[in-house]
Design an enzyme around this catalytic site. Structure first.
Site, PDB file in Angstrom:
ATOM      1  N   ASN A 191      42.855   1.659  -4.202  1.00 59.50           N
ATOM      2  CA  ASN A 191      41.933   0.728  -4.850  1.00 59.50           C
ATOM      3  C   ASN A 191      41.187  -0.148  -3.840  1.00 59.50           C
ATOM      4  OD1 ASN A 191      42.515   1.798  -7.309  1.00 59.50           O
ATOM      5  ND2 ASN A 191      43.933   0.190  -7.954  1.00 59.50           N
ATOM      6  N   ARG A 234      36.241   5.669 -12.075  1.00 58.99           N
ATOM      7  CA  ARG A 234      36.071   4.297 -12.545  1.00 58.99           C
ATOM      8  C   ARG A 234      35.388   3.416 -11.491  1.00 58.99           C
ATOM      9  NH1 ARG A 234      35.724   1.511 -16.966  1.00 58.99           N
ATOM     10  NH2 ARG A 234      36.444  -0.615 -16.750  1.00 58.99           N
ATOM     11  N   CYS A 268      40.756   6.668 -15.712  1.00 53.93           N
ATOM     12  CA  CYS A 268      41.920   6.903 -16.575  1.00 53.93           C
ATOM     13  C   CYS A 268      41.672   6.312 -17.958  1.00 53.93           C
ATOM     14  CB  CYS A 268      43.158   6.254 -15.978  1.00 53.93           C
ATOM     15  SG  CYS A 268      43.815   7.144 -14.570  1.00 53.93           S
ATOM     16  N   ARG A 315      37.796   0.162 -21.877  1.00 46.98           N
ATOM     17  CA  ARG A 315      37.730  -0.444 -20.548  1.00 46.98           C
ATOM     18  C   ARG A 315      36.358  -1.111 -20.404  1.00 46.98           C
ATOM     19  NH1 ARG A 315      40.882   3.045 -16.073  1.00 46.98           N
ATOM     20  NH2 ARG A 315      40.714   1.043 -15.032  1.00 46.98           N
ATOM     21  N   PRO A 316      36.248  -2.318 -20.962  1.00 43.66           N
ATOM     22  CA  PRO A 316      34.945  -2.994 -20.992  1.00 43.66           C
ATOM     23  C   PRO A 316      34.516  -3.466 -19.607  1.00 43.66           C
ATOM     24  CG  PRO A 316      36.661  -4.474 -21.765  1.00 43.66           C
ATOM     25  CD  PRO A 316      37.329  -3.168 -21.491  1.00 43.66           C
ATOM     26  N   ILE A 317      33.195  -3.692 -19.438  1.00 51.25           N
ATOM     27  CA  ILE A 317      32.732  -4.309 -18.181  1.00 51.25           C
ATOM     28  C   ILE A 317      31.895  -5.567 -18.481  1.00 51.25           C
ATOM     29  CG2 ILE A 317      32.839  -2.188 -16.771  1.00 51.25           C
ATOM     30  CD1 ILE A 317      29.728  -2.100 -16.978  1.00 51.25           C
ATOM     31  N   LEU A 334      32.644  -8.614 -18.363  1.00 49.63           N
ATOM     32  CA  LEU A 334      32.778  -9.719 -17.395  1.00 49.63           C
ATOM     33  C   LEU A 334      31.941  -9.453 -16.139  1.00 49.63           C
ATOM     34  CD1 LEU A 334      36.612 -10.324 -17.840  1.00 49.63           C
ATOM     35  CD2 LEU A 334      34.778 -11.885 -18.536  1.00 49.63           C
ATOM     36  N   ASP A 390      49.921  -0.864 -13.023  1.00 48.34           N
ATOM     37  CA  ASP A 390      49.869   0.490 -12.455  1.00 48.34           C
ATOM     38  C   ASP A 390      51.249   1.001 -12.037  1.00 48.34           C
ATOM     39  OD1 ASP A 390      47.198   0.521 -12.955  1.00 48.34           O
ATOM     40  OD2 ASP A 390      46.549   0.360 -10.872  1.00 48.34           O
ATOM     41  N   VAL A 445      48.479  -5.849 -20.023  1.00 48.88           N
ATOM     42  CA  VAL A 445      47.142  -5.748 -19.422  1.00 48.88           C
ATOM     43  C   VAL A 445      46.261  -4.770 -20.196  1.00 48.88           C
ATOM     44  CG1 VAL A 445      45.838  -5.138 -17.336  1.00 48.88           C
ATOM     45  CG2 VAL A 445      47.987  -6.397 -17.128  1.00 48.88           C
ATOM     46  N   ARG A 505      44.454  12.566  -7.530  1.00 44.36           N
ATOM     47  CA  ARG A 505      43.357  11.604  -7.410  1.00 44.36           C
ATOM     48  C   ARG A 505      43.808  10.371  -6.627  1.00 44.36           C
ATOM     49  NH1 ARG A 505      42.335   9.258 -12.649  1.00 44.36           N
ATOM     50  NH2 ARG A 505      41.632   7.695 -11.202  1.00 44.36           N
TER      51      ARG A 505
HETATM   52  C1  UD1 Z   1      41.838  -2.115 -11.782  1.00 46.21           C
HETATM   53  C2  UD1 Z   1      42.527  -0.907 -11.210  1.00 46.21           C
HETATM   54  C3  UD1 Z   1      43.459  -0.301 -12.245  1.00 46.21           C
HETATM   55  C4  UD1 Z   1      44.431  -1.372 -12.774  1.00 46.21           C
HETATM   56  C5  UD1 Z   1      43.693  -2.627 -13.215  1.00 46.21           C
HETATM   57  C6  UD1 Z   1      44.629  -3.779 -13.567  1.00 46.21           C
HETATM   58  C7  UD1 Z   1      40.852  -0.082  -9.639  1.00 46.21           C
HETATM   59  C8  UD1 Z   1      39.859   0.986  -9.313  1.00 46.21           C
HETATM   60  N1  UD1 Z   1      41.527   0.051 -10.797  1.00 46.21           N
HETATM   61  O1  UD1 Z   1      41.101  -1.654 -12.908  1.00 46.21           O
HETATM   62  O2  UD1 Z   1      44.169   0.762 -11.647  1.00 46.21           O
HETATM   63  O3  UD1 Z   1      45.164  -0.858 -13.853  1.00 46.21           O
HETATM   64  O4  UD1 Z   1      42.817  -3.084 -12.179  1.00 46.21           O
HETATM   65  O5  UD1 Z   1      45.427  -4.106 -12.480  1.00 46.21           O
HETATM   66  O6  UD1 Z   1      41.078  -0.990  -8.875  1.00 46.21           O
HETATM   67  N2  UD1 Z   1      38.567  -6.624 -19.015  1.00 46.21           N
HETATM   68  C9  UD1 Z   1      37.673  -7.190 -19.891  1.00 46.21           C
HETATM   69  N3  UD1 Z   1      36.353  -7.236 -19.517  1.00 46.21           N
HETATM   70  C10 UD1 Z   1      35.898  -6.755 -18.331  1.00 46.21           C
HETATM   71  C11 UD1 Z   1      36.839  -6.193 -17.436  1.00 46.21           C
HETATM   72  C12 UD1 Z   1      38.177  -6.136 -17.806  1.00 46.21           C
HETATM   73  O7  UD1 Z   1      38.036  -7.612 -20.971  1.00 46.21           O
HETATM   74  O8  UD1 Z   1      34.708  -6.844 -18.051  1.00 46.21           O
HETATM   75  C13 UD1 Z   1      40.010  -6.549 -19.405  1.00 46.21           C
HETATM   76  C14 UD1 Z   1      40.474  -5.098 -19.536  1.00 46.21           C
HETATM   77  O9  UD1 Z   1      40.256  -4.596 -20.844  1.00 46.21           O
HETATM   78  C15 UD1 Z   1      41.948  -5.206 -19.194  1.00 46.21           C
HETATM   79  C16 UD1 Z   1      42.010  -6.354 -18.193  1.00 46.21           C
HETATM   80  O10 UD1 Z   1      40.781  -7.076 -18.325  1.00 46.21           O
HETATM   81  O11 UD1 Z   1      42.685  -5.559 -20.329  1.00 46.21           O
HETATM   82  C17 UD1 Z   1      42.184  -5.950 -16.755  1.00 46.21           C
HETATM   83  O12 UD1 Z   1      41.140  -5.112 -16.363  1.00 46.21           O
HETATM   84  P1  UD1 Z   1      40.618  -5.049 -14.863  1.00 46.21           P
HETATM   85  O13 UD1 Z   1      41.462  -5.937 -14.019  1.00 46.21           O
HETATM   86  O14 UD1 Z   1      39.154  -5.267 -14.863  1.00 46.21           O
HETATM   87  O15 UD1 Z   1      40.893  -3.524 -14.461  1.00 46.21           O
HETATM   88  P2  UD1 Z   1      40.004  -2.577 -13.580  1.00 46.21           P
HETATM   89  O16 UD1 Z   1      39.332  -3.356 -12.505  1.00 46.21           O
HETATM   90  O17 UD1 Z   1      39.192  -1.675 -14.436  1.00 46.21           O
END
Ligand code: UD1
Length: 429
Positions: free
Chosen positions: A23, A93, A117, A122-124, A126, A309, A331, A401
């Protein structure tokens, strides 16, 4: 289609060298796209997710050369486009970090929405909130997201009600060249966030507070690069092998680790009666013949909490522990899908909302089971290592991966694991 065939019941003994963090590597490679000169990155894990991201960067125009085992030189000065809309971008991702990188470089970005995965939505939102605060306009059409900050591009402010690793890294990268000081509050604190910030700072950016809940990024005109950087060891890979040592009642030393990063796991293991010994950059995990592994409760949380993870792998630990153990996944909303497969291996697990209740110890038995996602796949391998008989794990490319030389590392410490063709595919031929 490759499968792993694992004969359970072998005690794992020996040393395993941990590779660079997946990561961190993904964040750093994407972040390198903002540099104004080349950089050399060492300790890069040789895994397919990294290969895919490097190929995406090549398509953007970056010049990338392998400069030794696990060492790459990236020259982003040849990057000519802010668009990455091909299928490859969707397949991982972490390609979403290019949103921040291209925004910083061109004040524009156009990207296919990322995949990765599948453990629920998996929203973005934020990430987007952060970009908007920096002046970017956004549009999502036909699965392609466009950001445009050409009219105004300035420092921003992001407060996250839920600490997101991805949003923290992405907004940090996007802000490296934004005039003014961007502030991220309730930032995530994972070790690989600190690693991306350290990389950018060594290359010439100005980021303060990474690893705390408030990060301040002062925008700079140029990030000259021309430096070397070495990626931190992979916390999750190390944790997976530590658990492999414990569940097989073996004696495993993981080398090239940062023991501090492993504390959320090693503290839990100690409380379960597993022997843990630590040096500067190694940890020994061992279980003596008379030691009893006791059940405990886990709850996944952002760092320094227990990492999500490692949730599937730690659940296998509960399968060998005496008593009722609970795994609370706090999470991700949907990260227990693999448990159905585990039940086919005789695991006694009940799911109650976000909590999996494990009634151990249970003698697992072999089955033909899929690697549903990267970490769930690793957990199936751990289950197979202690199951009676020979387990076939299908779709193992998913595991590769994120784990460099997975089979070779396990074989070296005594696992009876081989790679073959998927048995059902063979039957169909
Ligand atoms: C990263 C890791 C992933 C790990 C996760 C949590 C990478 C490439 N992947 O994923 O392996 O499982 O951190 O440690 O580094 N959320 C929102 N809005 C957003 C973004 C996230 O609500 O815009 C929520 C998600 O639904 C989730 C939580 O925040 O419940 C954590 O997500 P996030 O920390 O963003 O995970 P990733 O960065 O996708």
């Amino acid at each position: 289609m490759a499968s792993y065939f694992i004969e359970g019941g072998k005690r794992l003994v020996g040393d395993i060298k941990i590779s660079g963090s997946k990561n961190a590597a993904l964040g750093i490679i994407a972040a390198s796209m903002v540099l104004d000169g080349p950089c050399t990155i060492d300790n890069v894990p040789l895994i397919s997710d990294v290969d895919v991201l490097l190929n995406i960067c090549r398509k953007l125009g970056a010049t990338i050369k392998q400069s030794g085992e696990g060492s790459i030189t990236i020259d982003p000065t040849t990057v000519t486009t802010y668009e990455s809309t091909h299928e490859m971008t969707r397949s991982i991702r972490a390609s979403y970090y290019l949103l921040g990188a291209l925004l910083s470089r061109f004040q524009k970005a156009k990207l296919t929405m990322p995949g990765g995965c599948d453990f629920g939505t998996r929203p973005i939102n934020l990430h987007i909130q952060g970009f908007r605060s920096m002046g970017a306009k956004d549009e999502l059409k036909n699965g392609i997201i466009t950001l445009d900050a050409t009219a105004e591009y300035h420092s921003g402010h992001l407060y996250m009600d839920q600490a997101s690793v991805g949003a923290t890294i992405n907004v940090m990268i996007a802000a490296t060249k934004a005039p003014g000081t961007t502030v991220i509050e309730n930032a995530a604190r994972e070790p690989h966030i600190v690693d991306v910030a350290n990389f950018l700072n060594i290359m010439g950016a100005s980021i303060k507070g990474a690893g705390t809940d408030t990060i301040r990024i002062k925008g700079v005109d140029r990030i000259p690069g021309n430096q070397h950087y070495s990626i931190i060891p992979d916390q999750i890979e190390a944790g997976t092998y530590m658990i492999a040592g414990a569940v097989t009642r073996g004696n495993i030393v993981v080398r090239n680790v940062i023991p501090k990063h492993m504390e959320p796991l090693s503290m839990k293991m100690k409380s379960m009666g597993i022997q843990i010994e630590e040096g500067d950059d190694w940890i020994r995990v061992s279980v003596g013949s008379n030691d009893v592994i006791k059940a405990t409760n886990f709850k996944t949380m952002p760092y320094p909490g227990f990492p999500t993870d490692l949730q599937p792998q730690a659940l296998i630990l509960l399968c060998v522990a005496e008593g009722i153990g609970k795994m609370h996944e706090a999470v991700w909303a949907n990260r227990f899908q693999y448990i159905e497969e585990l039940k086919r291996m005789n695991a006694d697990v009940t799911i109650a909302g976000p909590i999996a209740i494990v009634n151990g110890p249970q003698q697992l038995t072999s089955a033909r089971v899929p690697a549903r996602d990267l970490r769930a796949g690793a957990a199936m391998v751990l289950a197979a290592l202690i199951a009676e008989g020979t387990t076939e794990i299908t779709s193992v490319r998913t595991i590769e991966r994120g784990y460099q030389d997975f089979v070779a590392k396990l074989q070296k410490v005594g696992a009876a694991i081989t790679v073959g063709e998927d048995s059902e595919m063979l039957e169909r031929e």
